[in-house]
Design a protein around this motif. Structure first.
Motif, PDB file in Angstrom:
ATOM      1  N   ALA A 264     -14.465   9.326  11.713  1.00 36.39           N
ATOM      2  CA  ALA A 264     -14.999   8.569  10.679  1.00 36.39           C
ATOM      3  C   ALA A 264     -13.626   8.173   9.421  1.00 36.39           C
ATOM      4  N   GLY A 265     -13.697   6.903   9.014  1.00 38.11           N
ATOM      5  CA  GLY A 265     -12.597   6.613   8.094  1.00 38.11           C
ATOM      6  C   GLY A 265     -13.414   6.242   6.664  1.00 38.11           C
ATOM      7  N   PRO A 266     -12.441   6.051   5.645  1.00 39.88           N
ATOM      8  CA  PRO A 266     -12.942   5.771   4.407  1.00 39.88           C
ATOM      9  C   PRO A 266     -13.961   4.710   4.377  1.00 39.88           C
ATOM     10  N   ASN A 267     -14.816   4.970   3.469  1.00 50.62           N
ATOM     11  CA  ASN A 267     -15.842   3.492   3.141  1.00 50.62           C
ATOM     12  C   ASN A 267     -14.902   2.605   2.570  1.00 50.62           C
ATOM     13  N   LEU A 268     -15.319   1.335   2.964  1.00 56.13           N
ATOM     14  CA  LEU A 268     -14.452   0.376   2.375  1.00 56.13           C
ATOM     15  C   LEU A 268     -15.192  -0.445   1.252  1.00 56.13           C
ATOM     16  N   ALA A 269     -16.251  -0.131   0.892  1.00 55.15           N
ATOM     17  CA  ALA A 269     -17.175  -0.650  -0.072  1.00 55.15           C
ATOM     18  C   ALA A 269     -16.232  -0.815  -1.439  1.00 55.15           C
ATOM     19  N   GLY A 270     -15.486   0.042  -1.874  1.00 53.78           N
ATOM     20  CA  GLY A 270     -15.040   0.456  -3.063  1.00 53.78           C
ATOM     21  C   GLY A 270     -13.378   0.165  -2.857  1.00 53.78           C
ATOM     22  N   LEU A 271     -13.148  -0.073  -1.922  1.00 55.84           N
ATOM     23  CA  LEU A 271     -11.502  -0.480  -1.721  1.00 55.84           C
ATOM     24  C   LEU A 271     -10.977  -1.248  -2.639  1.00 55.84           C
ATOM     25  N   PRO A 272     -11.499  -2.216  -3.080  1.00 55.71           N
ATOM     26  CA  PRO A 272     -10.781  -3.438  -4.208  1.00 55.71           C
ATOM     27  C   PRO A 272     -10.677  -2.783  -5.416  1.00 55.71           C
ATOM     28  N   GLN A 273     -11.439  -1.629  -5.638  1.00 49.48           N
ATOM     29  CA  GLN A 273     -11.361  -0.955  -6.993  1.00 49.48           C
ATOM     30  C   GLN A 273     -10.298   0.287  -6.909  1.00 49.48           C
ATOM     31  N   ARG A 274     -10.013   0.732  -5.919  1.00 51.09           N
ATOM     32  CA  ARG A 274      -9.343   1.769  -5.754  1.00 51.09           C
ATOM     33  C   ARG A 274      -7.897   1.710  -6.455  1.00 51.09           C
ATOM     34  N   ALA A 275      -7.187   2.513  -6.777  1.00 49.85           N
ATOM     35  CA  ALA A 275      -5.746   2.216  -7.242  1.00 49.85           C
ATOM     36  C   ALA A 275      -4.770   2.540  -6.129  1.00 49.85           C
ATOM     37  N   THR A 276      -5.063   3.214  -4.981  1.00 50.61           N
ATOM     38  CA  THR A 276      -4.187   3.340  -4.183  1.00 50.61           C
ATOM     39  C   THR A 276      -4.505   3.312  -2.503  1.00 50.61           C
ATOM     40  N   LEU A 277      -3.570   3.128  -1.551  1.00 51.90           N
ATOM     41  CA  LEU A 277      -4.056   3.092  -0.162  1.00 51.90           C
ATOM     42  C   LEU A 277      -3.499   4.228   0.447  1.00 51.90           C
ATOM     43  N   GLY A 278      -4.092   4.803   1.454  1.00 54.13           N
ATOM     44  CA  GLY A 278      -3.576   5.636   2.416  1.00 54.13           C
ATOM     45  C   GLY A 278      -3.675   6.997   1.676  1.00 54.13           C
ATOM     46  N   SER A 279      -4.609   7.118   0.501  1.00 54.39           N
ATOM     47  CA  SER A 279      -4.875   8.832   0.029  1.00 54.39           C
ATOM     48  C   SER A 279      -3.632   8.787  -1.014  1.00 54.39           C
ATOM     49  N   GLY A 280      -3.355   8.002  -1.819  1.00 58.39           N
ATOM     50  CA  GLY A 280      -2.242   8.182  -2.673  1.00 58.39           C
ATOM     51  C   GLY A 280      -1.027   7.638  -2.315  1.00 58.39           C
ATOM     52  N   LEU A 281      -0.790   6.997  -1.032  1.00 57.99           N
ATOM     53  CA  LEU A 281       0.562   6.760  -0.567  1.00 57.99           C
ATOM     54  C   LEU A 281       1.151   5.627  -1.367  1.00 57.99           C
ATOM     55  N   LEU A 282       0.358   4.379  -1.378  1.00 58.81           N
ATOM     56  CA  LEU A 282       0.838   3.233  -1.676  1.00 58.81           C
ATOM     57  C   LEU A 282      -0.070   2.736  -2.792  1.00 58.81           C
ATOM     58  N   PRO A 283       0.647   1.799  -4.007  1.00 59.70           N
ATOM     59  CA  PRO A 283      -0.428   1.265  -4.872  1.00 59.70           C
ATOM     60  C   PRO A 283      -1.129   0.241  -4.055  1.00 59.70           C
ATOM     61  N   ASN A 284      -2.281   0.038  -4.613  1.00 61.22           N
ATOM     62  CA  ASN A 284      -3.232  -0.942  -3.911  1.00 61.22           C
ATOM     63  C   ASN A 284      -2.999  -2.392  -4.268  1.00 61.22           C
ATOM     64  N   THR A 285      -1.898  -2.972  -3.716  1.00 64.92           N
ATOM     65  CA  THR A 285      -1.590  -4.479  -3.839  1.00 64.92           C
ATOM     66  C   THR A 285      -1.909  -5.125  -2.862  1.00 64.92           C
ATOM     67  N   PRO A 286      -1.993  -6.493  -2.884  1.00 65.97           N
ATOM     68  CA  PRO A 286      -2.201  -7.493  -1.508  1.00 65.97           C
ATOM     69  C   PRO A 286      -1.169  -7.261  -0.559  1.00 65.97           C
ATOM     70  N   GLU A 287       0.177  -7.241  -1.037  1.00 68.92           N
ATOM     71  CA  GLU A 287       1.552  -6.874  -0.209  1.00 68.92           C
ATOM     72  C   GLU A 287       1.420  -5.511   0.623  1.00 68.92           C
ATOM     73  N   ASN A 288       1.067  -4.547  -0.216  1.00 72.24           N
ATOM     74  CA  ASN A 288       0.867  -3.020   0.323  1.00 72.24           C
ATOM     75  C   ASN A 288      -0.384  -3.167   1.325  1.00 72.24           C
ATOM     76  N   LEU A 289      -1.291  -3.721   0.992  1.00 74.27           N
ATOM     77  CA  LEU A 289      -2.524  -3.740   2.007  1.00 74.27           C
ATOM     78  C   LEU A 289      -2.241  -4.151   3.326  1.00 74.27           C
ATOM     79  N   ASN A 290      -1.450  -5.355   3.047  1.00 72.15           N
ATOM     80  CA  ASN A 290      -1.131  -6.305   4.664  1.00 72.15           C
ATOM     81  C   ASN A 290      -0.128  -5.116   5.318  1.00 72.15           C
ATOM     82  N   MET A 291       0.744  -4.561   4.458  1.00 74.05           N
ATOM     83  CA  MET A 291       1.863  -3.633   5.252  1.00 74.05           C
ATOM     84  C   MET A 291       1.015  -2.360   5.758  1.00 74.05           C
ATOM     85  N   TRP A 292       0.175  -1.818   5.014  1.00 74.91           N
ATOM     86  CA  TRP A 292      -0.744  -0.986   5.519  1.00 74.91           C
ATOM     87  C   TRP A 292      -1.525  -1.072   6.839  1.00 74.91           C
TER      88      TRP A 292
END
Ligand code: CUA
Length: 327
Positions: A264-292
């Motif tokens: 099971a992976g994280p629910n993506l519904a709230g993804l746009p509101q989250r501050a980070t990606l990868g459980s605190g690994l990267l700030p949630n910006t479009p560039e980082n989302l693409n890289m992630w």
């Protein structure tokens, strides 16, 4: 030697300056953490007294003249006082103070706000009970009311992890097949950092969590937003790459639990509101989302999301849809 007290004071100041910070138990922000910090200061005080006593005795021993020995009675007194009375007294004092402090974190407040937390390798699934409806599911960020007791029911989908928000309270293990409860309170609104505190595999150090305490209206607004489906849900469902690569493990509906399935992976519904990606690994910006999306196996090796080969245009399309925010 005249500067020795000055140097010691300087060292003490330098040492204590490390007491503040996002992950410091000595910068408590709620009653549970406050009692833990008090236990720590008492232990430091008593340990310092014991150390000073030992140093004084050692100094006296060196000043004795040759041949001057302690009487048999004096030797026995030293053994009984130093070997029995002192450790017993210290342990009794510590338990008398420490056990009630620990116990207070196991007893729920009457109007506690409940949050369920399930650890996964290597992220935190968060779900909020919502009356008759299915719970609201999210990941890695726990939103709570400030100034009100919170009960966290903690378990795991795989191995043993440990949940720890140092500024709010003690650690508690997430154990397979068991639910452990932790009772905390954040006195004022703010963000409180946390980590996994039990080695749980290669990416243990990249398993961060954060608690965000809100004033009541702000928490209600946050919950309303979490209850909405992902803003691009319909278009994501029509995206062939999303359907093929993501949908088996990730939900877009916030009321769909990740469940205890190992993949099971994280629910993506709230993804746009989250501050980070990868459980605190990267700030949630479009560039980082693409890289992630493209390089998550380089950024967090061994995570369960399989690597996918898509063209840059396909990645860009997925990034744009997944990163779309509510108005
Ligand atoms: Cu999870 Cu360490």
């Amino acid at each position: 030697m005249r500067s020795a007290p000055g140097a010691m004071a300087l060292m003490a100041v330098a040492g204590l300056s490390g007491c503040s910070g996002a992950l410091s138990t000595l910068d408590p922000a709620g009653p549970a953490a406050q009692s833990i910090a008090m236990v720590w200061w008492w232990m430091l005080g008593i340990a310092t007294l014991v150390l000073a006593g030992v140093l004084i005795l050692a100094g006296l021993a060196f000043r004795r003249r040759d041949g001057q020995r302690l009487s048999r009675r004096g030797a026995w007194r030293m053994i009984v006082l130093g070997g029995v009375v002192l450790p017993t007294g210290a342990i009794v004092a510590l338990l008398t103070y420490g056990l009630p402090a620990g116990q207070s974190m196991r007893v729920a407040g009457t109007d506690a706000y409940v949050v369920n937390v399930r650890a996964h390798q290597w992220w935190w699934e968060v779900s909020y009970p919502d009356g008759d409806q299915a719970p609201l599911s999210s990941a890695s960020e726990i939103h709570i009311p400030a100034g009100r007791p919170v009960t966290l029911n903690i378990t795991t989908a795989d191995v043993i992890h440990s949940f720890w928000i140092p500024r709010l309270g003690g650690k508690i293990d997430a154990i397979p097949g068991r639910t452990n409860s932790l009772h905390l309170q954040a006195d004022v609104p703010g963000q409180y950092a946390g980590v996994c505190a039990e080695f749980c595999g290669a990416q243990h150090a990249r398993m961060r969590v954060s608690v965000i305490a809100h004033a009541p209206q702000e928490l209600a607004r946050q919950r309303d937003q979490l209850a909405q489906a992902h803003p691009a849900q319909a278009r994501l469902m029509q995206n062939a790459d999303f359907a093929r690569q993501c949908l088996a493990c990730h939900a877009l509906d916030p009321r769909q639990s990740a469940g205890s399935a190992p993949q099971a992976g994280p629910n993506l519904a709230g993804l746009p509101q989250r501050a980070t990606l990868g459980s605190g690994l990267l700030p949630n910006t479009p560039e980082n989302l693409n890289m992630w999306l493209r390089e998550h196996q380089r950024l967090k090796p061994g995570n369960l999301m399989p690597h996918s080969e898509l063209s840059p245009a396909q990645w860009d399309a997925l990034t744009a849809l997944l990163g779309e925010r509510h108005d």
